[in-house]
Scaffold this motif. Structure first.
Motif, PDB file in Angstrom:
ATOM      1  N   ILE A   2      -7.338  63.709   9.476  1.00  0.00           N
ATOM      2  CA  ILE A   2      -6.074  64.225   9.422  1.00  0.00           C
ATOM      3  C   ILE A   2      -5.808  64.742  10.745  1.00  0.00           C
ATOM      4  CG2 ILE A   2      -4.482  66.078   8.411  1.00  0.00           C
ATOM      5  CD1 ILE A   2      -6.248  66.207   5.944  1.00  0.00           C
ATOM      6  N   PHE A   3      -6.383  65.651  11.692  1.00  0.00           N
ATOM      7  CA  PHE A   3      -6.120  66.231  12.944  1.00  0.00           C
ATOM      8  C   PHE A   3      -7.063  65.697  13.939  1.00  0.00           C
ATOM      9  CE2 PHE A   3      -4.064  69.621  10.084  1.00  0.00           C
ATOM     10  CZ  PHE A   3      -2.744  69.083  10.072  1.00  0.00           C
ATOM     11  N   ILE A 115       1.378  62.206  -0.865  1.00  0.00           N
ATOM     12  CA  ILE A 115       0.580  63.006   0.159  1.00  0.00           C
ATOM     13  C   ILE A 115       1.193  63.178   1.322  1.00  0.00           C
ATOM     14  CG2 ILE A 115      -1.661  63.182   1.163  1.00  0.00           C
ATOM     15  CD1 ILE A 115      -1.941  63.198  -1.925  1.00  0.00           C
ATOM     16  N   ASP A 118       3.997  65.593   1.326  1.00  0.00           N
ATOM     17  CA  ASP A 118       3.681  67.082   1.068  1.00  0.00           C
ATOM     18  C   ASP A 118       3.015  67.695   2.170  1.00  0.00           C
ATOM     19  OD1 ASP A 118       3.911  67.071  -1.333  1.00  0.00           O
ATOM     20  OD2 ASP A 118       2.211  66.632  -2.198  1.00  0.00           O
ATOM     21  N   LEU A 119       2.190  66.850   3.076  1.00  0.00           N
ATOM     22  CA  LEU A 119       1.758  67.214   4.375  1.00  0.00           C
ATOM     23  C   LEU A 119       2.614  67.418   5.466  1.00  0.00           C
ATOM     24  CD1 LEU A 119      -0.853  68.006   6.236  1.00  0.00           C
ATOM     25  CD2 LEU A 119      -0.979  65.408   6.447  1.00  0.00           C
ATOM     26  N   VAL A 122       4.477  70.898   4.784  1.00  0.00           N
ATOM     27  CA  VAL A 122       3.841  71.961   5.261  1.00  0.00           C
ATOM     28  C   VAL A 122       3.975  72.118   6.655  1.00  0.00           C
ATOM     29  CG1 VAL A 122       1.419  72.812   5.448  1.00  0.00           C
ATOM     30  CG2 VAL A 122       2.435  71.959   3.248  1.00  0.00           C
TER      31      VAL A 122
ATOM     32  N   MET B 112      -4.120  73.556   3.670  1.00  0.00           N
ATOM     33  CA  MET B 112      -4.804  72.557   3.914  1.00  0.00           C
ATOM     34  C   MET B 112      -5.512  72.005   2.600  1.00  0.00           C
ATOM     35  SD  MET B 112      -3.523  70.769   6.316  1.00  0.00           S
ATOM     36  CE  MET B 112      -2.141  71.310   6.913  1.00  0.00           C
ATOM     37  N   ARG B 114      -4.609  72.486  -0.354  1.00  0.00           N
ATOM     38  CA  ARG B 114      -4.011  72.030  -1.526  1.00  0.00           C
ATOM     39  C   ARG B 114      -3.852  70.356  -1.152  1.00  0.00           C
ATOM     40  NH1 ARG B 114       1.350  72.956  -0.661  1.00  0.00           N
ATOM     41  NH2 ARG B 114       1.620  70.737  -1.749  1.00  0.00           N
ATOM     42  N   ILE B 115      -3.744  70.364   0.109  1.00  0.00           N
ATOM     43  CA  ILE B 115      -3.363  68.645   0.734  1.00  0.00           C
ATOM     44  C   ILE B 115      -4.510  68.313   0.311  1.00  0.00           C
ATOM     45  CG2 ILE B 115      -2.837  67.460   2.602  1.00  0.00           C
ATOM     46  CD1 ILE B 115      -0.328  68.958   1.769  1.00  0.00           C
ATOM     47  N   LYS B 116      -5.644  68.533   0.810  1.00  0.00           N
ATOM     48  CA  LYS B 116      -6.965  67.966   0.736  1.00  0.00           C
ATOM     49  C   LYS B 116      -7.351  67.677  -0.712  1.00  0.00           C
ATOM     50  CE  LYS B 116      -9.395  70.413   3.549  1.00  0.00           C
ATOM     51  NZ  LYS B 116     -10.706  70.938   4.419  1.00  0.00           N
TER      52      LYS B 116
END
Ligand code: FES
Ligand code: FES
Lengths: 157, 157
Positions: A2-3, A115, A118-119, A122, B112, B114-116
């Motif tokens: 992700i990051f 997904i 949603d990310l 956020v 995160m 939630r996303i994960k």
DNA sequence: TGAATAAAAGACATCGTTGTCCTTTATGGT
DNA sequence: ACCATAAAGGACAACGATGTCTTTTATTCA
């Protein structure tokens, strides 16, 4: 993942600076690196970048260091992600097949579109300031690699 | 970037093999690499790994190649992600700060989580077979790096 | 003006991912 | 047995992300 690590260091650095603003005008890289448990020179590179992009202010020389404006506190996390990792996560196909769109979708497109959306939401709606709150000692522990007793907060400044 | 290139190559390779099963018993790496537009030897390494982990079967020598069982088609994508990227995306803190849990959460933890969770659910509940469907030519185009006219499907086999 | 401090800048090292190449092993056909 | 084919295996190259070190530039204070 992700990051990138860079994004993590950048965010933690910014949060640390924000947290210290009521105590001191400028925060030095040396202090940040030590308190956060992050490689000093690498963090320096990242901060330099953020200064150039207008997300931080810096002053050289004695009593100098980094600081940030209210505008920065109101910036969405997406801006920071853009400056560090870029927005490939949202714009590119997860399988890295040409352009990502519903016209010519890869097998994972529609699942991942949800997904990724949603990310992105956020990251767009959450600001640096939103992550602050809470009591100071606890917060610093939450962004430091290793815990340290709060006494270090008062000491050598 | 959510997934590594390795994961992408692996998935596309598996899907290509699955797609070819009604035509031929075994698929050769050379053919896969060409049709998908993927580096041949790197793909070989990845396939070797999947064979060792029981996700694919391989046979050496003339008329040999790779094939897969029904069991593999029913495997969730999470298994493939585990074999390639590992599950760090789900188990680790997005800022890579010690253990990820609600007891000592990082500033991004709850957003995160939630996303994960959503991403993990997709990866757990989606099987290889779920990604198949559709008509063959269109599907191959959807996993190939560059489009090619369907005639290549009939030709040299 | 000179000394100390701190960021900026750039050269270089390390490491994991990605990618190439060559040799070895297994298999099938003759 | 021999040859051709194809995966397995291992050495190595290229590259980007990460990390370290040294020099340069700007600022403060005496
Ligand atoms: S085309 Fe692959 S994620 Fe959109
Ligand atoms: S503690 Fe950082 S994501 Fe859970």
């Amino acid at each position: 993942m992700i990051f990138s690590k860079t994004f993590g260091y950048a965010l933690r650095g910014i949060l640390y600076i924000a947290l210290m603003q009521d105590e001191k005008r400028f925060v030095q890289i040396e202090e940040m690196a030590q308190k956060l448990g992050v490689p000093r020179h690498f963090l320096g590179k990242i901060m330099k970048r953020l200064v150039k992009e207008g997300m931080l202010l810096s002053v050289k020389g004695p009593y100098g260091g980094y600081t940030l404006s209210d505008a920065t506190l109101q910036m969405p996390l997406l801006r920071l992600e853009d400056l560090t990792d870029g927005l490939g996560t949202f714009n590119n196909c997860v399988l890295r097949l040409r352009a990502c769109n519903a016209t010519n979708p890869c097998p994972l497109h529609f699942q991942m579109e949800r997904i990724k959306g949603d990310l992105r939401r956020v990251m767009e709606t959450t600001t640096i300031a939103d992550l602050l709150h809470k009591d100071k000692k606890e917060f610093i522990n939450s962004i430091a690699t290793y815990e340290f007793d709060g006494s270090m907060l008062e000491n050598e400044n």
